[in-house]
Design a protein around this motif. Structure first.
Motif, PDB file in Angstrom:
ATOM      1  N   ARG A  44       0.873  -1.184   0.000  1.00  0.00           N
ATOM      2  CA  ARG A  44       0.000   0.000   0.000  1.00  0.00           C
ATOM      3  C   ARG A  44       0.903   1.224   0.000  1.00  0.00           C
ATOM      4  N   TYR A  45       0.686   2.093  -0.999  1.00  0.00           N
ATOM      5  CA  TYR A  45       1.596   3.209  -1.205  1.00  0.00           C
ATOM      6  C   TYR A  45       0.866   4.541  -1.244  1.00  0.00           C
ATOM      7  N   ALA A  46       1.590   5.582  -0.896  1.00  0.00           N
ATOM      8  CA  ALA A  46       1.139   6.965  -1.055  1.00  0.00           C
ATOM      9  C   ALA A  46       2.368   7.782  -1.434  1.00  0.00           C
ATOM     10  N   CYS A  47       2.263   8.530  -2.529  1.00  0.00           N
ATOM     11  CA  CYS A  47       3.388   9.327  -3.008  1.00  0.00           C
ATOM     12  C   CYS A  47       3.335  10.704  -2.358  1.00  0.00           C
ATOM     13  N   GLY A  48       4.421  11.096  -1.735  1.00  0.00           N
ATOM     14  CA  GLY A  48       4.498  12.405  -1.109  1.00  0.00           C
ATOM     15  C   GLY A  48       4.793  13.528  -2.079  1.00  0.00           C
ATOM     16  N   VAL A  49       5.152  13.203  -3.316  1.00  0.00           N
ATOM     17  CA  VAL A  49       5.473  14.222  -4.309  1.00  0.00           C
ATOM     18  C   VAL A  49       4.215  14.677  -5.053  1.00  0.00           C
ATOM     19  N   CYS A  50       3.465  13.719  -5.610  1.00  0.00           N
ATOM     20  CA  CYS A  50       2.301  14.091  -6.428  1.00  0.00           C
ATOM     21  C   CYS A  50       0.967  13.781  -5.756  1.00  0.00           C
ATOM     22  N   GLY A  51       0.974  13.035  -4.648  1.00  0.00           N
ATOM     23  CA  GLY A  51      -0.259  12.748  -3.926  1.00  0.00           C
ATOM     24  C   GLY A  51      -0.985  11.486  -4.365  1.00  0.00           C
ATOM     25  N   TRP A  52      -0.407  10.717  -5.283  1.00  0.00           N
ATOM     26  CA  TRP A  52      -1.054   9.489  -5.735  1.00  0.00           C
ATOM     27  C   TRP A  52      -1.104   8.478  -4.604  1.00  0.00           C
ATOM     28  N   VAL A  53      -2.214   7.742  -4.490  1.00  0.00           N
ATOM     29  CA  VAL A  53      -2.388   6.695  -3.491  1.00  0.00           C
ATOM     30  C   VAL A  53      -2.988   5.488  -4.197  1.00  0.00           C
ATOM     31  N   ASN A  54      -2.437   4.296  -3.962  1.00  0.00           N
ATOM     32  CA  ASN A  54      -3.053   3.120  -4.571  1.00  0.00           C
ATOM     33  C   ASN A  54      -4.210   2.644  -3.700  1.00  0.00           C
ATOM     34  N   ASP A  55      -5.080   1.848  -4.285  1.00  0.00           N
ATOM     35  CA  ASP A  55      -6.260   1.364  -3.578  1.00  0.00           C
ATOM     36  C   ASP A  55      -5.854   0.382  -2.481  1.00  0.00           C
ATOM     37  N   HIS A  56      -6.566   0.406  -1.371  1.00  0.00           N
ATOM     38  CA  HIS A  56      -6.210  -0.464  -0.249  1.00  0.00           C
ATOM     39  C   HIS A  56      -6.315  -1.944  -0.613  1.00  0.00           C
ATOM     40  N   SER A  57      -7.155  -2.273  -1.583  1.00  0.00           N
ATOM     41  CA  SER A  57      -7.341  -3.675  -1.951  1.00  0.00           C
ATOM     42  C   SER A  57      -6.132  -4.243  -2.702  1.00  0.00           C
ATOM     43  N   GLU A  58      -5.205  -3.404  -3.132  1.00  0.00           N
ATOM     44  CA  GLU A  58      -4.020  -3.869  -3.846  1.00  0.00           C
ATOM     45  C   GLU A  58      -2.925  -4.359  -2.901  1.00  0.00           C
ATOM     46  N   GLY A  59      -3.149  -4.263  -1.608  1.00  0.00           N
ATOM     47  CA  GLY A  59      -2.135  -4.687  -0.645  1.00  0.00           C
ATOM     48  C   GLY A  59      -1.927  -6.193  -0.650  1.00  0.00           C
ATOM     49  N   HIS A  60      -0.824  -6.624  -0.056  1.00  0.00           N
ATOM     50  CA  HIS A  60      -0.464  -8.040  -0.036  1.00  0.00           C
ATOM     51  C   HIS A  60      -1.227  -8.816   1.015  1.00  0.00           C
ATOM     52  N   ARG A  61      -1.646  -8.165   2.080  1.00  0.00           N
ATOM     53  CA  ARG A  61      -2.369  -8.828   3.167  1.00  0.00           C
ATOM     54  C   ARG A  61      -3.620  -8.035   3.496  1.00  0.00           C
ATOM     55  N   ARG A  62      -4.530  -8.669   4.197  1.00  0.00           N
ATOM     56  CA  ARG A  62      -5.749  -7.966   4.603  1.00  0.00           C
ATOM     57  C   ARG A  62      -5.412  -6.934   5.665  1.00  0.00           C
ATOM     58  N   LEU A  63      -6.221  -5.899   5.725  1.00  0.00           N
ATOM     59  CA  LEU A  63      -6.040  -4.888   6.756  1.00  0.00           C
ATOM     60  C   LEU A  63      -6.602  -5.410   8.066  1.00  0.00           C
ATOM     61  N   PRO A  64      -6.012  -5.046   9.197  1.00  0.00           N
ATOM     62  CA  PRO A  64      -6.540  -5.523  10.473  1.00  0.00           C
ATOM     63  C   PRO A  64      -7.890  -4.884  10.782  1.00  0.00           C
ATOM     64  N   ARG A  65      -8.728  -5.623  11.490  1.00  0.00           N
ATOM     65  CA  ARG A  65     -10.006  -5.091  11.948  1.00  0.00           C
ATOM     66  C   ARG A  65      -9.752  -4.185  13.134  1.00  0.00           C
ATOM     67  N   ALA A  66     -10.724  -3.376  13.470  1.00  0.00           N
ATOM     68  CA  ALA A  66     -10.559  -2.430  14.583  1.00  0.00           C
ATOM     69  C   ALA A  66     -10.292  -3.152  15.892  1.00  0.00           C
ATOM     70  N   ASP A  67     -10.932  -4.296  16.105  1.00  0.00           N
ATOM     71  CA  ASP A  67     -10.724  -4.999  17.373  1.00  0.00           C
ATOM     72  C   ASP A  67      -9.355  -5.666  17.445  1.00  0.00           C
ATOM     73  N   GLU A  68      -8.606  -5.704  16.338  1.00  0.00           N
ATOM     74  CA  GLU A  68      -7.258  -6.255  16.339  1.00  0.00           C
ATOM     75  C   GLU A  68      -6.191  -5.181  16.536  1.00  0.00           C
ATOM     76  N   ASP A  69      -6.616  -3.924  16.652  1.00  0.00           N
ATOM     77  CA  ASP A  69      -5.685  -2.809  16.820  1.00  0.00           C
ATOM     78  C   ASP A  69      -5.249  -2.728  18.279  1.00  0.00           C
ATOM     79  N   PRO A  70      -3.954  -2.886  18.568  1.00  0.00           N
ATOM     80  CA  PRO A  70      -3.521  -2.836  19.969  1.00  0.00           C
ATOM     81  C   PRO A  70      -3.647  -1.441  20.571  1.00  0.00           C
ATOM     82  N   ASP A  71      -3.734  -0.405  19.754  1.00  0.00           N
ATOM     83  CA  ASP A  71      -3.845   0.960  20.269  1.00  0.00           C
ATOM     84  C   ASP A  71      -5.286   1.438  20.350  1.00  0.00           C
ATOM     85  N   ARG A  72      -6.241   0.567  20.104  1.00  0.00           N
ATOM     86  CA  ARG A  72      -7.648   0.955  20.136  1.00  0.00           C
ATOM     87  C   ARG A  72      -8.055   1.313  21.564  1.00  0.00           C
ATOM     88  N   PRO A  73      -8.837   2.384  21.732  1.00  0.00           N
ATOM     89  CA  PRO A  73      -9.305   2.743  23.072  1.00  0.00           C
ATOM     90  C   PRO A  73     -10.143   1.625  23.675  1.00  0.00           C
TER      91      PRO A  73
END
Length: 106
Positions: A44-73
């Protein structure tokens, strides 16, 4: 955000997992818009020069759910801290002179 077509199936329910997720992998690529060499996490990428961001679905692994976030309140939502607003004007200590306030006429 793209809307899901009305006939599309709902996402499958994921079983509850208590196993910690593996650490993210640092990946590198070229920006698809400007060609700048960029780094991201798990594809998952975001370019700091031109602002391009690829879609989250292009990542290699699934994104964690909110309940899997160790920093969640803790359970429930915490209210954000309120910034101080405009302070009310304090009344002047000296009484106004007669005939100088609003409504005073000649």
């Amino acid at each position: 955000m793209t809307r899901r077509p009305s006939g599309a199936p709902l996402p499958e329910a994921r079983p509850d997992s208590t196993a910690p997720l593996p650490p993210p992998e640092l990946t590198e690529a070229e920006c698809r818009r400007c060609g700048t060499y960029i780094a991201g996490l798990d594809g998952r990428y975001a370019c700091g020069v031109c602002g391009w961001v690829n879609d989250h679905s292009e990542g290699h692994r699934r994104l964690p759910r909110a309940d899997e976030d160790p920093d969640r309140p803790a359970k429930g939502r915490r209210r954000p801290k309120q910034l101080p607003g405009p302070f009310p004007e304090a009344p002047s200590a000296a009484p106004a002179e007669p005939g100088t306030g609003p409504g005073a006429g000649p």
